[in-house]
Motif scaffolding. Structure first.
Motif, PDB file in Angstrom:
ATOM      1  N   LEU A  20      32.153 127.987  55.011  1.00 44.40           N
ATOM      2  CA  LEU A  20      32.500 129.244  55.675  1.00 44.40           C
ATOM      3  C   LEU A  20      33.257 128.958  56.965  1.00 44.40           C
ATOM      4  CD1 LEU A  20      32.377 132.328  55.921  1.00 44.40           C
ATOM      5  CD2 LEU A  20      30.216 132.026  57.160  1.00 44.40           C
ATOM      6  N   ASN A  21      32.817 127.970  57.727  1.00 45.18           N
ATOM      7  CA  ASN A  21      33.497 127.640  58.975  1.00 45.18           C
ATOM      8  C   ASN A  21      34.966 127.301  58.741  1.00 45.18           C
ATOM      9  OD1 ASN A  21      33.512 127.135  61.854  1.00 45.18           O
ATOM     10  ND2 ASN A  21      33.747 124.988  61.300  1.00 45.18           N
ATOM     11  N   ALA A  22      35.251 126.520  57.698  1.00 39.83           N
ATOM     12  CA  ALA A  22      36.636 126.176  57.376  1.00 39.83           C
ATOM     13  C   ALA A  22      37.430 127.434  57.024  1.00 39.83           C
ATOM     14  CB  ALA A  22      36.685 125.172  56.229  1.00 39.83           C
ATOM     15  N   LEU A  23      36.838 128.316  56.227  1.00 42.10           N
ATOM     16  CA  LEU A  23      37.504 129.560  55.841  1.00 42.10           C
ATOM     17  C   LEU A  23      37.800 130.414  57.075  1.00 42.10           C
ATOM     18  CD1 LEU A  23      36.470 131.857  52.908  1.00 42.10           C
ATOM     19  CD2 LEU A  23      37.086 132.796  55.102  1.00 42.10           C
ATOM     20  N   LEU A  24      36.821 130.576  57.955  1.00 45.54           N
ATOM     21  CA  LEU A  24      36.996 131.422  59.135  1.00 45.54           C
ATOM     22  C   LEU A  24      38.040 130.873  60.099  1.00 45.54           C
ATOM     23  CD1 LEU A  24      33.262 132.292  59.930  1.00 45.54           C
ATOM     24  CD2 LEU A  24      34.978 133.794  58.889  1.00 45.54           C
ATOM     25  N   SER A  25      38.237 129.574  60.113  1.00 40.36           N
ATOM     26  CA  SER A  25      39.122 128.926  61.082  1.00 40.36           C
ATOM     27  C   SER A  25      40.531 128.679  60.562  1.00 40.36           C
ATOM     28  CB  SER A  25      38.507 127.593  61.514  1.00 40.36           C
ATOM     29  OG  SER A  25      37.230 127.810  62.073  1.00 40.36           O
ATOM     30  N   THR A  26      40.785 128.956  59.295  1.00 39.87           N
ATOM     31  CA  THR A  26      42.053 128.638  58.652  1.00 39.87           C
ATOM     32  C   THR A  26      42.985 129.841  58.669  1.00 39.87           C
ATOM     33  OG1 THR A  26      40.954 127.060  57.193  1.00 39.87           O
ATOM     34  CG2 THR A  26      43.071 127.896  56.451  1.00 39.87           C
ATOM     35  N   ASP A  27      44.294 129.577  58.729  1.00 43.78           N
ATOM     36  CA  ASP A  27      45.270 130.648  58.527  1.00 43.78           C
ATOM     37  C   ASP A  27      45.271 130.978  57.041  1.00 43.78           C
ATOM     38  OD1 ASP A  27      45.969 130.751  61.198  1.00 43.78           O
ATOM     39  OD2 ASP A  27      47.567 129.270  60.971  1.00 43.78           O
ATOM     40  N   LEU A  28      44.989 132.236  56.732  1.00 42.26           N
ATOM     41  CA  LEU A  28      44.819 132.706  55.358  1.00 42.26           C
ATOM     42  C   LEU A  28      46.046 133.492  54.907  1.00 42.26           C
ATOM     43  CD1 LEU A  28      41.189 134.002  55.963  1.00 42.26           C
ATOM     44  CD2 LEU A  28      41.822 131.851  54.837  1.00 42.26           C
ATOM     45  N   LEU A  29      45.990 133.977  53.674  1.00 41.82           N
ATOM     46  CA  LEU A  29      47.091 134.781  53.187  1.00 41.82           C
ATOM     47  C   LEU A  29      47.274 136.029  54.036  1.00 41.82           C
ATOM     48  CD1 LEU A  29      45.994 137.145  50.570  1.00 41.82           C
ATOM     49  CD2 LEU A  29      44.745 135.014  50.532  1.00 41.82           C
ATOM     50  N   ASP A  30      48.437 136.612  53.974  1.00 43.47           N
ATOM     51  CA  ASP A  30      48.809 137.806  54.737  1.00 43.47           C
ATOM     52  C   ASP A  30      48.763 137.559  56.247  1.00 43.47           C
ATOM     53  OD1 ASP A  30      49.116 139.099  52.295  1.00 43.47           O
ATOM     54  OD2 ASP A  30      47.146 140.049  52.378  1.00 43.47           O
ATOM     55  N   GLY A  31      48.847 136.289  56.651  1.00 42.58           N
ATOM     56  CA  GLY A  31      48.882 135.956  58.067  1.00 42.58           C
ATOM     57  C   GLY A  31      47.567 136.111  58.804  1.00 42.58           C
ATOM     58  N   LEU A  32      46.478 136.225  58.072  1.00 43.25           N
ATOM     59  CA  LEU A  32      45.169 136.420  58.689  1.00 43.25           C
ATOM     60  C   LEU A  32      44.544 135.103  59.130  1.00 43.25           C
ATOM     61  CD1 LEU A  32      43.611 138.975  56.186  1.00 43.25           C
ATOM     62  CD2 LEU A  32      44.500 139.450  58.475  1.00 43.25           C
ATOM     63  N   ASN A  33      43.826 135.157  60.219  1.00 43.64           N
ATOM     64  CA  ASN A  33      42.930 134.104  60.650  1.00 43.64           C
ATOM     65  C   ASN A  33      41.688 134.840  61.133  1.00 43.64           C
ATOM     66  OD1 ASN A  33      41.486 132.415  62.690  1.00 43.64           O
ATOM     67  ND2 ASN A  33      43.026 130.916  62.065  1.00 43.64           N
ATOM     68  N   LEU A  34      40.591 134.728  60.403  1.00 45.17           N
ATOM     69  CA  LEU A  34      39.432 135.575  60.675  1.00 45.17           C
ATOM     70  C   LEU A  34      38.816 135.323  62.045  1.00 45.17           C
ATOM     71  CD1 LEU A  34      37.817 135.810  57.140  1.00 45.17           C
ATOM     72  CD2 LEU A  34      39.272 137.463  58.327  1.00 45.17           C
ATOM     73  N   ARG A  35      38.819 134.099  62.542  1.00 43.81           N
ATOM     74  CA  ARG A  35      38.309 133.868  63.902  1.00 43.81           C
ATOM     75  C   ARG A  35      39.172 134.615  64.917  1.00 43.81           C
ATOM     76  NH1 ARG A  35      33.830 131.251  64.158  1.00 43.81           N
ATOM     77  NH2 ARG A  35      33.457 129.538  62.733  1.00 43.81           N
ATOM     78  N   ARG A  36      40.470 134.543  64.750  1.00 44.90           N
ATOM     79  CA  ARG A  36      41.387 135.208  65.677  1.00 44.90           C
ATOM     80  C   ARG A  36      41.371 136.727  65.496  1.00 44.90           C
ATOM     81  NH1 ARG A  36      46.761 133.867  63.773  1.00 44.90           N
ATOM     82  NH2 ARG A  36      46.411 135.705  62.483  1.00 44.90           N
ATOM     83  N   ASP A  37      41.297 137.188  64.249  1.00 43.20           N
ATOM     84  CA  ASP A  37      41.471 138.607  63.936  1.00 43.20           C
ATOM     85  C   ASP A  37      40.161 139.368  63.726  1.00 43.20           C
ATOM     86  OD1 ASP A  37      44.264 138.210  63.972  1.00 43.20           O
ATOM     87  OD2 ASP A  37      44.240 137.585  61.865  1.00 43.20           O
ATOM     88  N   TRP A  38      39.012 138.747  64.008  1.00 37.50           N
ATOM     89  CA  TRP A  38      37.718 139.363  63.711  1.00 37.50           C
ATOM     90  C   TRP A  38      37.593 140.767  64.311  1.00 37.50           C
ATOM     91  CZ3 TRP A  38      34.464 137.998  60.072  1.00 37.50           C
ATOM     92  CH2 TRP A  38      33.222 138.634  60.020  1.00 37.50           C
ATOM     93  N   SER A  39      38.063 140.959  65.516  1.00 37.02           N
ATOM     94  CA  SER A  39      37.908 142.261  66.193  1.00 37.02           C
ATOM     95  C   SER A  39      38.717 143.372  65.525  1.00 37.02           C
ATOM     96  CB  SER A  39      38.300 142.144  67.669  1.00 37.02           C
ATOM     97  OG  SER A  39      39.684 141.827  67.774  1.00 37.02           O
ATOM     98  N   ARG A  40      39.652 143.023  64.673  1.00 37.62           N
ATOM     99  CA  ARG A  40      40.467 144.021  63.957  1.00 37.62           C
ATOM    100  C   ARG A  40      39.790 144.540  62.687  1.00 37.62           C
ATOM    101  NH1 ARG A  40      45.166 141.220  62.115  1.00 37.62           N
ATOM    102  NH2 ARG A  40      45.557 143.200  61.066  1.00 37.62           N
ATOM    103  N   ILE A  41      38.731 143.877  62.227  1.00 41.22           N
ATOM    104  CA  ILE A  41      38.069 144.286  60.988  1.00 41.22           C
ATOM    105  C   ILE A  41      37.433 145.661  61.187  1.00 41.22           C
ATOM    106  CG2 ILE A  41      36.174 143.771  59.386  1.00 41.22           C
ATOM    107  CD1 ILE A  41      36.724 140.791  59.910  1.00 41.22           C
TER     108      ILE A  41
END
Length: 136
Positions: free
Chosen positions: A60-81
């Motif tokens: 999960l840590n790797a997933l949260l810290s990685t740049d994902l599809l659609d330009g998402l990075n969950l650590r960076r973008d968490w507050s937008r959820i």
């Protein structure tokens, strides 16, 4: 909305292969994080070209810290959820659902002083069977 740290705790707390659906706005795509015993996956929901298929991450840590599809990075973008639904049952941005989930999976959710050797009898919400699982 829950913090990313609280999400990580809930993710680790729920046994089996729970799914967490999340979205950033009402009109945009939704995404799913799936917990597996040996990895975590992320995908954009949808049929045909709208869906992405599963992308696998070692944790999960790797997933949260990685740049994902659609330009998402969950650590960076968490507050937008805007919302998260856990295993088609609990809206993690709804205080009542969040409290029910915590009570359901761990009576002592906030207490980390409990011995790791203790076992909790948990009733899965979608079945009538019980299973033992360790306190994390």
């Amino acid at each position: 909305m829950i913090s990313i740290e609280e999400f990580e705790t809930i993710y680790n707390l729920i046994p089996g292969e729970p799914e967490f659906e999340l979205w950033f706005d009402e009109d945009g795509p939704s995404y799913i994080i799936i917990k597996y015993a040996d990895c975590a996956t992320f995908q954009r929901c949808g049929n045909g070209p709208r869906g992405s298929g599963e992308f696998e991450y070692p944790s999960l840590n790797a997933l949260l810290s990685t740049d994902l599809l659609d330009g998402l990075n969950l650590r960076r973008d968490w507050s937008r959820i805007q919302g998260i639904i856990a295993s088609d049952s609990w809206h993690l941005n709804n205080p009542n659902d969040l409290q029910h989930l915590k009570q359901h999976y761990h009576r002592n959710y906030r207490s980390r002083a409990i011995s790791a050797t203790m076992r909790v009898k948990a009733m899965h919400p979608h079945t009538s069977t019980t299973e033992d699982w360790p306190i994390v």
